[in-house]
Write a protein that holds these residues in place. Structure first.
Motif, mmCIF file in Angstrom:
data_model
loop_
_atom_site.group_PDB
_atom_site.id
_atom_site.type_symbol
_atom_site.label_atom_id
_atom_site.label_comp_id
_atom_site.label_asym_id
_atom_site.label_seq_id
_atom_site.Cartn_x
_atom_site.Cartn_y
_atom_site.Cartn_z
ATOM 1 N N ASN A 40 -12.197 6.083 0.030
ATOM 2 C CA ASN A 40 -12.873 4.832 0.369
ATOM 3 C C ASN A 40 -12.408 4.153 1.649
ATOM 4 O O ASN A 40 -13.066 3.222 2.104
ATOM 5 N N ILE A 41 -11.299 4.592 2.238
ATOM 6 C CA ILE A 41 -10.870 3.910 3.468
ATOM 7 C C ILE A 41 -11.434 4.547 4.734
ATOM 8 O O ILE A 41 -11.355 3.964 5.813
ATOM 9 N N ASP A 42 -11.996 5.726 4.608
ATOM 10 C CA ASP A 42 -12.519 6.416 5.793
ATOM 11 C C ASP A 42 -13.926 5.901 6.116
ATOM 12 O O ASP A 42 -14.925 6.546 5.846
ATOM 13 N N ASN A 43 -13.967 4.697 6.701
ATOM 14 C CA ASN A 43 -15.230 4.026 7.023
ATOM 15 C C ASN A 43 -15.221 3.549 8.469
ATOM 16 O O ASN A 43 -14.236 3.695 9.171
ATOM 17 N N ASP A 44 -16.320 2.923 8.877
ATOM 18 C CA ASP A 44 -16.405 2.320 10.213
ATOM 19 C C ASP A 44 -15.783 0.930 10.146
ATOM 20 O O ASP A 44 -16.320 0.030 9.507
ATOM 21 N N TYR A 45 -14.641 0.775 10.805
ATOM 22 C CA TYR A 45 -13.922 -0.490 10.752
ATOM 23 C C TYR A 45 -14.133 -1.347 11.990
ATOM 24 O O TYR A 45 -13.356 -2.235 12.267
ATOM 25 N N SER A 46 -15.215 -1.092 12.733
ATOM 26 C CA SER A 46 -15.476 -1.905 13.927
ATOM 27 C C SER A 46 -15.800 -3.341 13.536
ATOM 28 O O SER A 46 -15.568 -4.276 14.294
ATOM 29 N N GLN A 47 -16.300 -3.534 12.316
ATOM 30 C CA GLN A 47 -16.639 -4.871 11.845
ATOM 31 C C GLN A 47 -15.529 -5.507 11.007
ATOM 32 O O GLN A 47 -15.345 -6.703 11.005
ATOM 33 N N LYS A 48 -14.793 -4.678 10.285
ATOM 34 C CA LYS A 48 -13.769 -5.205 9.369
ATOM 35 C C LYS A 48 -12.629 -4.192 9.254
ATOM 36 O O LYS A 48 -12.853 -3.051 8.876
ATOM 37 N N SER A 49 -11.408 -4.603 9.585
ATOM 38 C CA SER A 49 -10.282 -3.661 9.611
ATOM 39 C C SER A 49 -9.455 -3.717 8.321
ATOM 40 O O SER A 49 -8.249 -3.772 8.355
ATOM 41 N N SER A 50 -10.147 -3.725 7.173
ATOM 42 C CA SER A 50 -9.439 -3.738 5.901
ATOM 43 C C SER A 50 -10.237 -2.963 4.863
ATOM 44 O O SER A 50 -11.412 -2.685 5.042
ATOM 45 N N ILE A 144 -5.332 5.588 8.327
ATOM 46 C CA ILE A 144 -4.841 4.245 8.662
ATOM 47 C C ILE A 144 -4.514 4.161 10.148
ATOM 48 O O ILE A 144 -4.902 3.209 10.839
ATOM 49 N N MET A 145 -3.826 5.177 10.648
ATOM 50 C CA MET A 145 -3.425 5.165 12.060
ATOM 51 C C MET A 145 -4.623 5.389 12.974
ATOM 52 O O MET A 145 -4.770 4.715 13.989
ATOM 53 N N ASP A 146 -5.488 6.317 12.604
ATOM 54 C CA ASP A 146 -6.656 6.630 13.427
ATOM 55 C C ASP A 146 -7.621 5.450 13.504
ATOM 56 O O ASP A 146 -8.138 5.124 14.565
ATOM 57 N N LYS A 147 -7.851 4.792 12.384
ATOM 58 C CA LYS A 147 -8.822 3.697 12.329
ATOM 59 C C LYS A 147 -8.174 2.334 12.548
ATOM 60 O O LYS A 147 -8.847 1.312 12.495
ATOM 61 N N LYS A 148 -6.840 2.330 12.713
ATOM 62 C CA LYS A 148 -6.091 1.089 12.944
ATOM 63 C C LYS A 148 -6.335 0.056 11.838
ATOM 64 O O LYS A 148 -6.570 -1.122 12.075
ATOM 65 N N ILE A 149 -6.284 0.542 10.599
ATOM 66 C CA ILE A 149 -6.479 -0.325 9.432
ATOM 67 C C ILE A 149 -5.272 -1.254 9.315
ATOM 68 O O ILE A 149 -4.138 -0.825 9.436
ATOM 69 N N LYS A 150 -5.537 -2.521 9.076
ATOM 70 C CA LYS A 150 -4.475 -3.519 9.003
ATOM 71 C C LYS A 150 -4.165 -3.961 7.579
ATOM 72 O O LYS A 150 -3.126 -4.564 7.324
ATOM 73 N N GLN A 151 -5.088 -3.691 6.655
ATOM 74 C CA GLN A 151 -4.877 -4.174 5.283
ATOM 75 C C GLN A 151 -5.640 -3.320 4.287
ATOM 76 O O GLN A 151 -6.784 -2.946 4.537
ATOM 77 N N ILE A 152 -5.001 -3.015 3.171
ATOM 78 C CA ILE A 152 -5.656 -2.358 2.041
ATOM 79 C C ILE A 152 -5.395 -3.234 0.825
ATOM 80 O O ILE A 152 -4.252 -3.560 0.529
ATOM 81 N N THR A 153 -6.456 -3.626 0.131
ATOM 82 C CA THR A 153 -6.341 -4.483 -1.048
ATOM 83 C C THR A 153 -6.885 -3.745 -2.265
ATOM 84 O O THR A 153 -7.995 -3.208 -2.226
ATOM 85 N N VAL A 154 -6.086 -3.708 -3.322
ATOM 86 C CA VAL A 154 -6.474 -3.017 -4.555
ATOM 87 C C VAL A 154 -6.098 -3.882 -5.758
ATOM 88 O O VAL A 154 -5.283 -4.793 -5.634
ATOM 89 N N PRO A 155 -6.663 -3.595 -6.932
ATOM 90 C CA PRO A 155 -6.274 -4.346 -8.127
ATOM 91 C C PRO A 155 -4.798 -4.121 -8.453
ATOM 92 O O PRO A 155 -4.227 -3.082 -8.127
ATOM 93 N N PHE A 156 -4.214 -5.108 -9.089
ATOM 94 C CA PHE A 156 -2.808 -4.981 -9.471
ATOM 95 C C PHE A 156 -2.708 -4.102 -10.705
ATOM 96 O O PHE A 156 -3.130 -4.483 -11.791
ATOM 97 N N ASN A 157 -2.194 -2.912 -10.512
ATOM 98 C CA ASN A 157 -1.816 -2.055 -11.639
ATOM 99 C C ASN A 157 -0.733 -1.092 -11.173
ATOM 100 O O ASN A 157 -0.482 -0.947 -9.967
ATOM 101 N N LYS A 158 -0.074 -0.472 -12.104
ATOM 102 C CA LYS A 158 1.086 0.368 -11.811
ATOM 103 C C LYS A 158 0.753 1.505 -10.844
ATOM 104 O O LYS A 158 1.527 1.810 -9.939
ATOM 105 N N ASN A 159 -0.405 2.141 -11.046
ATOM 106 C CA ASN A 159 -0.754 3.304 -10.231
ATOM 107 C C ASN A 159 -1.026 2.923 -8.777
ATOM 108 O O ASN A 159 -0.517 3.565 -7.856
ATOM 109 N N PHE A 160 -1.843 1.891 -8.565
ATOM 110 C CA PHE A 160 -2.105 1.450 -7.199
ATOM 111 C C PHE A 160 -0.815 0.938 -6.543
ATOM 112 O O PHE A 160 -0.574 1.167 -5.366
ATOM 113 N N PHE A 161 0.021 0.246 -7.309
ATOM 114 C CA PHE A 161 1.283 -0.272 -6.777
ATOM 115 C C PHE A 161 2.159 0.875 -6.275
ATOM 116 O O PHE A 161 2.719 0.824 -5.178
#
Length: 199
Positions: A40-50, A144-161
């Motif tokens: 899900n992070i491999d998107n066009d981030y020209s509009q939103k870098s998260s 993350i490095m290629d698209k210069k992503i600045k933030q990833i937000t996920v639900p709070f759970n053990k696996n995502f953490f």
């Protein structure tokens, strides 16, 4: 294609027996969350870098894992098999080392080697899960490095953490090193979330 499947916690083997470290979970448990972020992070981030994910129930499908990793690296199966062989060779080297230990009795050597042989399949399957997991993480870091992503937000759970902390560790120790932090918070609806923040 090597199979991924849940095995169990890390096992430690010695001439005194076999011990399970419950605090060291099988990476299989985190593969679904890692794969979800990767897809899900491999998107066009020209509009939103998260990246933001709202649903915390992840259905993991092994076929999806192979297809996704194949998309990012055509030769990933070759790489996985090479890492698998290195791990199997490492176990064989350990057996040879034990045979050469002069500080152990022949009985201790035999017991230790027998314990290793009994748990070899278990240890190798755990290693395969970790190899696949780390390939997911490495692909996430590259995106993350290629698209210069600045933030990833996920639900709070053990696996995502766990996954976000692994990504953070890779970013901090990578070359070039990127300053990253994992913070807990709440979204606009009052639900707990975790954020990976990059500077």
């Amino acid at each position: 294609m090597l199979k991924v499947e849940y095995v169990g916690p890390r096992v430690e083997v010695s001439n005194h027996g076999v011990f399970y470290r419950r605090s060291k979970e099988d990476k299989y448990l985190y593969l679904g969350a890692a794969l979800e972020i990767l897809k899900n992070i491999d998107n066009d981030y020209s509009q939103k870098s998260s990246y933001s994910r709202n649903v915390d129930n992840i259905d993991f499908e092994e076929e999806n894992l192979h297809k996704t990793l194949q998309y990012y690296d055509n030769a990933f199966e070759t790489s996985i098999r090479e890492e698998y062989k290195k791990y199997s060779d490492k176990i064989e080297h350990q057996i040879q080392y034990i045979k050469s230990m002069s500080s152990l009795t022949d009985m201790d050597k035999q017991v230790w080697i027998k314990n290793i042989e009994l748990m070899k399949g278990y240890k190798v399957k755990r290693a395969v899960n970790k190899i696949y997991y780390m390939h997911c993480i490495q692909n996430i870091v590259c995106i993350i490095m290629d698209k210069k992503i600045k933030q990833i937000t996920v639900p709070f759970n053990k696996n995502f953490f766990h996954v976000l902390n692994t990504i953070k560790g890779r970013l901090i120790t990578g070359k070039p090193s990127i300053d990253a932090s994992v913070i807990q918070g709440y979204d606009d609806n009052g639900m707990m979330i975790i954020r990976l923040m990059l500077k």
